[in-house]
Design an enzyme around this catalytic site. Structure first.
Site, PDB file in Angstrom:
ATOM      1  N   ASN A  13       4.016   7.514  -1.982  1.00 19.44           N
ATOM      2  CA  ASN A  13       3.356   8.425  -2.917  1.00 19.44           C
ATOM      3  C   ASN A  13       3.631   9.829  -2.377  1.00 19.44           C
ATOM      4  O   ASN A  13       3.003  10.274  -1.433  1.00 19.44           O
ATOM      5  CB  ASN A  13       1.847   8.131  -2.942  1.00 19.44           C
ATOM      6  CG  ASN A  13       1.078   9.161  -3.750  1.00 19.44           C
ATOM      7  OD1 ASN A  13       1.670   9.954  -4.483  1.00 19.44           O
ATOM      8  ND2 ASN A  13      -0.244   9.156  -3.609  1.00 19.44           N
ATOM      9  N   TRP A  14       4.620  10.471  -3.001  1.00 22.15           N
ATOM     10  CA  TRP A  14       5.051  11.780  -2.477  1.00 22.15           C
ATOM     11  C   TRP A  14       4.036  12.883  -2.775  1.00 22.15           C
ATOM     12  O   TRP A  14       4.118  13.961  -2.221  1.00 22.15           O
ATOM     13  CB  TRP A  14       6.407  12.158  -3.084  1.00 22.15           C
ATOM     14  CG  TRP A  14       7.572  11.375  -2.565  1.00 22.15           C
ATOM     15  CD1 TRP A  14       7.547  10.246  -1.788  1.00 22.15           C
ATOM     16  CD2 TRP A  14       8.960  11.678  -2.796  1.00 22.15           C
ATOM     17  NE1 TRP A  14       8.837   9.821  -1.529  1.00 22.15           N
ATOM     18  CE2 TRP A  14       9.716  10.689  -2.132  1.00 22.15           C
ATOM     19  CE3 TRP A  14       9.631  12.678  -3.504  1.00 22.15           C
ATOM     20  CZ2 TRP A  14      11.112  10.679  -2.151  1.00 22.15           C
ATOM     21  CZ3 TRP A  14      11.022  12.669  -3.533  1.00 22.15           C
ATOM     22  CH2 TRP A  14      11.743  11.688  -2.858  1.00 22.15           C
ATOM     23  N   LYS A  15       3.118  12.618  -3.716  1.00 19.02           N
ATOM     24  CA  LYS A  15       2.124  13.633  -4.125  1.00 19.02           C
ATOM     25  C   LYS A  15       2.862  14.895  -4.605  1.00 19.02           C
ATOM     26  O   LYS A  15       3.922  14.784  -5.191  1.00 19.02           O
ATOM     27  CB  LYS A  15       1.151  13.910  -2.968  1.00 19.02           C
ATOM     28  CG  LYS A  15       0.550  12.605  -2.428  1.00 19.02           C
ATOM     29  CD  LYS A  15      -0.621  12.806  -1.534  1.00 19.02           C
ATOM     30  CE  LYS A  15      -1.132  11.439  -1.073  1.00 19.02           C
ATOM     31  NZ  LYS A  15      -2.338  11.513  -0.288  1.00 19.02           N
ATOM     32  N   HIS A  98      -5.497   7.352  -8.598  1.00 21.40           N
ATOM     33  CA  HIS A  98      -5.505   7.760  -7.191  1.00 21.40           C
ATOM     34  C   HIS A  98      -6.774   8.570  -6.918  1.00 21.40           C
ATOM     35  O   HIS A  98      -7.240   9.315  -7.781  1.00 21.40           O
ATOM     36  CB  HIS A  98      -4.260   8.587  -6.873  1.00 21.40           C
ATOM     37  CG  HIS A  98      -4.107   8.842  -5.417  1.00 21.40           C
ATOM     38  ND1 HIS A  98      -4.782   9.854  -4.771  1.00 21.40           N
ATOM     39  CD2 HIS A  98      -3.407   8.179  -4.462  1.00 21.40           C
ATOM     40  CE1 HIS A  98      -4.485   9.809  -3.487  1.00 21.40           C
ATOM     41  NE2 HIS A  98      -3.654   8.804  -3.271  1.00 21.40           N
ATOM     42  N   GLU A 100      -7.269  11.211  -5.402  1.00 20.90           N
ATOM     43  CA  GLU A 100      -7.123  12.660  -5.624  1.00 20.90           C
ATOM     44  C   GLU A 100      -7.272  12.998  -7.104  1.00 20.90           C
ATOM     45  O   GLU A 100      -7.790  14.052  -7.465  1.00 20.90           O
ATOM     46  CB  GLU A 100      -5.786  13.151  -5.039  1.00 20.90           C
ATOM     47  CG  GLU A 100      -5.854  13.205  -3.517  1.00 20.90           C
ATOM     48  CD  GLU A 100      -4.540  12.938  -2.805  1.00 20.90           C
ATOM     49  OE1 GLU A 100      -3.462  13.052  -3.440  1.00 20.90           O
ATOM     50  OE2 GLU A 100      -4.582  12.606  -1.606  1.00 20.90           O
ATOM     51  N   GLU A 170      -7.580   1.931  -1.244  1.00 22.09           N
ATOM     52  CA  GLU A 170      -7.450   3.145  -0.451  1.00 22.09           C
ATOM     53  C   GLU A 170      -8.829   3.745  -0.170  1.00 22.09           C
ATOM     54  O   GLU A 170      -9.385   4.447  -1.024  1.00 22.09           O
ATOM     55  CB  GLU A 170      -6.600   4.179  -1.196  1.00 22.09           C
ATOM     56  CG  GLU A 170      -5.190   3.718  -1.461  1.00 22.09           C
ATOM     57  CD  GLU A 170      -4.229   4.895  -1.577  1.00 22.09           C
ATOM     58  OE1 GLU A 170      -3.216   4.875  -0.881  1.00 22.09           O
ATOM     59  OE2 GLU A 170      -4.508   5.833  -2.346  1.00 22.09           O
ATOM     60  N   GLY A 176      -4.925  10.750   4.195  1.00 22.64           N
ATOM     61  CA  GLY A 176      -4.450  12.027   4.718  1.00 22.64           C
ATOM     62  C   GLY A 176      -5.289  12.566   5.867  1.00 22.64           C
ATOM     63  O   GLY A 176      -5.141  13.721   6.261  1.00 22.64           O
ATOM     64  N   SER A 216      -3.454   6.703   5.535  1.00 21.70           N
ATOM     65  CA  SER A 216      -2.928   6.974   6.875  1.00 21.70           C
ATOM     66  C   SER A 216      -2.187   5.781   7.489  1.00 21.70           C
ATOM     67  O   SER A 216      -2.236   5.583   8.705  1.00 21.70           O
ATOM     68  CB  SER A 216      -4.037   7.458   7.808  1.00 21.70           C
ATOM     69  OG  SER A 216      -4.608   8.656   7.301  1.00 21.70           O
ATOM     70  N   GLY A 237       1.323   7.818   1.758  1.00 15.15           N
ATOM     71  CA  GLY A 237       1.465   9.246   1.476  1.00 15.15           C
ATOM     72  C   GLY A 237       2.352   9.906   2.516  1.00 15.15           C
ATOM     73  O   GLY A 237       3.584   9.862   2.431  1.00 15.15           O
ATOM     74  N   GLY A 238       1.728  10.507   3.520  1.00 16.81           N
ATOM     75  CA  GLY A 238       2.439  11.281   4.541  1.00 16.81           C
ATOM     76  C   GLY A 238       3.692  10.607   5.097  1.00 16.81           C
ATOM     77  O   GLY A 238       4.760  11.231   5.169  1.00 16.81           O
TER      78      GLY A 238
HETATM   79  P1  PGA Z   1      -1.731   8.976   3.317  1.00 19.29           P
HETATM   80  O1  PGA Z   1      -1.924   8.894   1.722  1.00 19.29           O
HETATM   81  O2  PGA Z   1      -0.816   7.854   3.701  1.00 19.29           O
HETATM   82  O3  PGA Z   1      -1.122  10.329   3.560  1.00 19.29           O
HETATM   83  O4  PGA Z   1      -3.099   8.837   3.908  1.00 19.29           O
HETATM   84  C1  PGA Z   1      -2.054   7.671   1.077  1.00 19.29           C
HETATM   85  C2  PGA Z   1      -2.261   7.897  -0.398  1.00 19.29           C
HETATM   86  O5  PGA Z   1      -2.918   8.875  -0.752  1.00 19.29           O
HETATM   87  O6  PGA Z   1      -1.774   7.126  -1.232  1.00 19.29           O
END
Ligand code: PGA
Length: 255
Positions: A13-15, A98, A100, A170, A176, A216, A237-238
């Protein structure tokens, strides 16, 4: 124990990251790494990178996803993109709900359900995100929250359509933040999601469902998380923004 009944999928998930040239460079770096993976490989990228990603991954084992879509087919919804529009570009997956989106853009369980149904109707595979906030975990209501999110998200989704659904657990406090759920915590909630789905559909449907952990996940903790019986991959994500890190996760999910 039933892991053989379903596919492990690692989805990036590149966001809101990567310009077009940066996306191109990352995908080119990722291609030879992803080739070796025995698990499903998906990259969910910003709208502006979708065409680039679809073109660059043609003929490879990397599938492309978007990070959201609207529930209406078309109309006066400034700033939104429909599931059909994604499909037309060659996108195969979409992330829905998600945290966010829920936290910053007013997404609710009800809109998550609408978007999920619209995406499935358009022929997309949907990664539906669920997960508790920190205070909900501390109050001991994680199970209720996650079961409720799962049930509402899947309202009106047929057993046939469920085959195109992945659920990503999640915990919001782990996204994050560098804080990961322990492997046991992750498995406990993924297992609860599977039991919830078994009640809504059948045990066989639930056993066939891919349930990811996200929050994470990184090269250091991936192997332990992915070895859990009810964790079938991850939403990343990251660590999806670095080809080598993503590669370690693909390898860990390929066992
Ligand atoms: P993260 O993000 O791996 O950076 O914690 C995961 C996500 O939001 O899907």
């Amino acid at each position: 124990m039933n892991k053989k009944l379903r596919q492990a999928v690692i989805a990036g998930n590149w966001k809101m990251n990567k310009t077009r040239p940066e996306a191109k460079a990352l995908i080119e770096e990722l291609k030879p790494i992803a080739e070796k993976a025995a698990c499903g490989v998906v990259i969910c990228v910003p709208y502006t990178n979708l065409e680039t990603a679809v073109a660059l991954t043609a003929g490879t084992n990397i599938k492309v996803g978007a990070e959201n879509c609207h529930f209406e087919k078309s109309g006066a919804f400034t700033g939104e993109v429909s599931a059909d529009m994604l499909k037309e570009v060659g996108v195969e997956y979409v992330i829905i709900g998600h945290s966010e989106r829920r936290q910053y853009f007013g997404e609710t369980d009800v809109t998550v359900n609408k978007r999920t149904k619209a995406a499935l109707a358009a022929g997309l595979n949907v990664i539906v995100c669920v997960g508790e906030m920190l205070d909900e975990r501390e109050k001991g209501i994680t199970d209720e929250i996650v079961a409720m999110q799962t049930k509402v998200a899947l309202l009106g989704v047929t057993a046939e359509q469920l085959k195109n659904v992945i659920i990503a657990y999640e915990p919001v406090w782990a996204i994050g933040t560098g804080k990961t759920a322990s492997a046991e915590q992750a498995n406990e909630v993924c297992s609860l999601i599977r039991a919830t789905v078994a009640k809504l559909y059948t045990q066989a449907d639930a056993d066939a469902l891919t349930i990811q952990y996200g929050g994470s996940m990184n090269p250091k903790n991936a192997a332990e998380l992915l070895a859990q019986p009810d964790v079938d991959g991850g939403l990343i994500g990251g660590a999806s923004l670095k080809a080598n890190d993503f590669g370690v996760l693909l390898e860990a999910a390929s066992i």
